[in-house]
Design an enzyme around this catalytic site. Structure first.
Site, short mmCIF file in Angstrom:
data_model
loop_
_atom_site.label_atom_id
_atom_site.label_comp_id
_atom_site.label_asym_id
_atom_site.label_seq_id
_atom_site.Cartn_x
_atom_site.Cartn_y
_atom_site.Cartn_z
NE ARG A 71 -3.48 0.00 2.56
CZ ARG A 71 -3.90 0.27 3.81
NH1 ARG A 71 -3.79 -0.65 4.75
NH2 ARG A 71 -4.41 1.43 4.09
CB VAL A 104 -3.43 5.82 6.71
CG1 VAL A 104 -4.35 5.44 7.86
CG2 VAL A 104 -3.41 4.72 5.65
CG HIS A 120 -8.94 5.26 11.05
ND1 HIS A 120 -9.89 4.85 10.15
CD2 HIS A 120 -9.58 5.32 12.25
CE1 HIS A 120 -11.06 4.68 10.76
NE2 HIS A 120 -10.90 4.97 12.04
CB CYS A 128 9.64 0.21 18.36
SG CYS A 128 10.05 -1.15 19.46
CB CYS A 131 11.41 1.03 23.05
SG CYS A 131 11.94 1.47 21.39
CB CYS A 149 12.90 -1.30 17.30
SG CYS A 149 13.41 0.08 18.30
CB CYS A 151 14.62 -1.89 21.83
SG CYS A 151 12.94 -2.24 21.29
#
Ligand code: BJW
Ligand code: ZN
Length: 248
Positions: A71, A104, A120, A128, A131, A149, A151
């Protein structure tokens, strides 16, 4: 397109100061972005309810990510169409013009609309799940596999999935804008997804004039004061033309 603007509508239009457009996927269809429901709206035989939810992402993150990648590519290549452009043009002729969108794709922003409430989220942002660090699409090269991520957490698009809360401050502001509108245009939405669909319904209860623009009847049609059946990219420029060159 075969629509007629009656005298009562024309009077209301020219006397309006504050106009709100409430939009859905149908407004971007003429930019080549598929809608969610209907013939063109199914992706690999999945319904939006089966993909746009957190459990689906946890069960199969790569599949959901691939859907968003697919998309994003379409959105990146798409351009605002005459409907987005005409809405931005309304700003030159009315005191206040706001857009409340379920989309969006940021096409209203790219067309030049200034006040936009994105109910939306936005496909250009990601975060993430562990975190909550934010990433834009430019932060790294996306592949069809879900990125991780620093993390170690999964990165997801910053959009609102089924079962998730809408950004409440944005929703409340959007609801207020709709309730204060002189005219509320509801464009290219099936109006079946809540709480977004409460916005035109509640505005109607407050006495706001509701004008629906859609190629088909929807759940909202019986509540609308005016229904113009046709493509958004044809109907909205036609209405704008009536503002610029009123024919009495
Ligand atoms: C044209 C055209 C042209 C084509 N010109 N027109 C109350 C009652 C019932 C159910 C619920 C309720 N409250 C909550 C729910 C559950 C659920 C829901 O609404 N379900 C329904 C499907 C029954 N809602 C939620 O889960 C929401 N969250 C929530 O309520 O949280 C509360 C909570 C949280 C936590 C704990 C407890 C409670 C969240 C909903 C999120 C929706 N997300 C999506 C995905 C966004 C990200 C992404 O893009 O991937 O939003 S789903 C999808 O549907 C997307 C859209 O914004 C949304 C609406 O679709 P839209 O825009 O109307 O598109 P279509 O395809 O349906 O229609 C297109 C229209 O265009 C058609 O009418 C065509 O005819 C027309 N058209 N070409 C003019 N050229
Ligand atoms: Zn993280």
């Amino acid at each position: 397109m075969n629509i007629t603007l009656d005298d009562k509508f024309k009077k209301k239009l020219v006397e309006s100061k504050n106009i709100v457009f409430f939009t859905g996927a149908g407004i971007s269809a003429e930019s080549g972005i598929p809608t969610f429901r209907g013939e063109e709206g199914i992706w690999k035989k999945f319904k939006p309810e089966e993909l746009a939810n957190f459990n689906a992402f946890i069960r199969n993150p790569d599949m959901v990510w691939e859907w968003y990648q697919y998309r994003r590519k379409i959105v990146n290549e798409a351009k605002p169409n005459p409907a987005h452009i005409a809405i931005a043009e309304f700003q030159k002729h009315f005191k206040q013009v706001s857009v409340v969108t379920q989309n969006v794709d940021n096409l209203h922003g790219r067309a030049g609309s200034k006040i936009i409430y994105e109910l939306h989220g936005n496909i250009e942002r990601n975060f993430c799940i562990k975190c909550k660090s934010f990433y834009t699409n430019e932060n790294f090269t996306f592949t069809d596999k879900v990125p991780l991520c620093k993390c170690g957490g999964l990165i997801r698009p910053d959009v609102v999935w089924f079962g998730e809360s809408l950004p409440m401050e944005i929703f409340n502001e959007a609801e207020k804008a709709a309730q204060w509108a002189d005219l509320l245009f509801v464009v290219g939405t099936s109006a079946i997804v809540y709480p977004a669909a409460y916005i035109p319904m509640n505005a109607k209860q407050q006495g706001v004039t509701i004008v629906e623009i859609n190629i088909d009847k929807t759940d909202l049609t019986s509540y609308a004061d005016y229904s113009f059946f046709g493509k958004a990219g044809e109907v909205i420029p036609y209405i704008l033309n009536e503002v610029i060159n009123p024919k009495t």
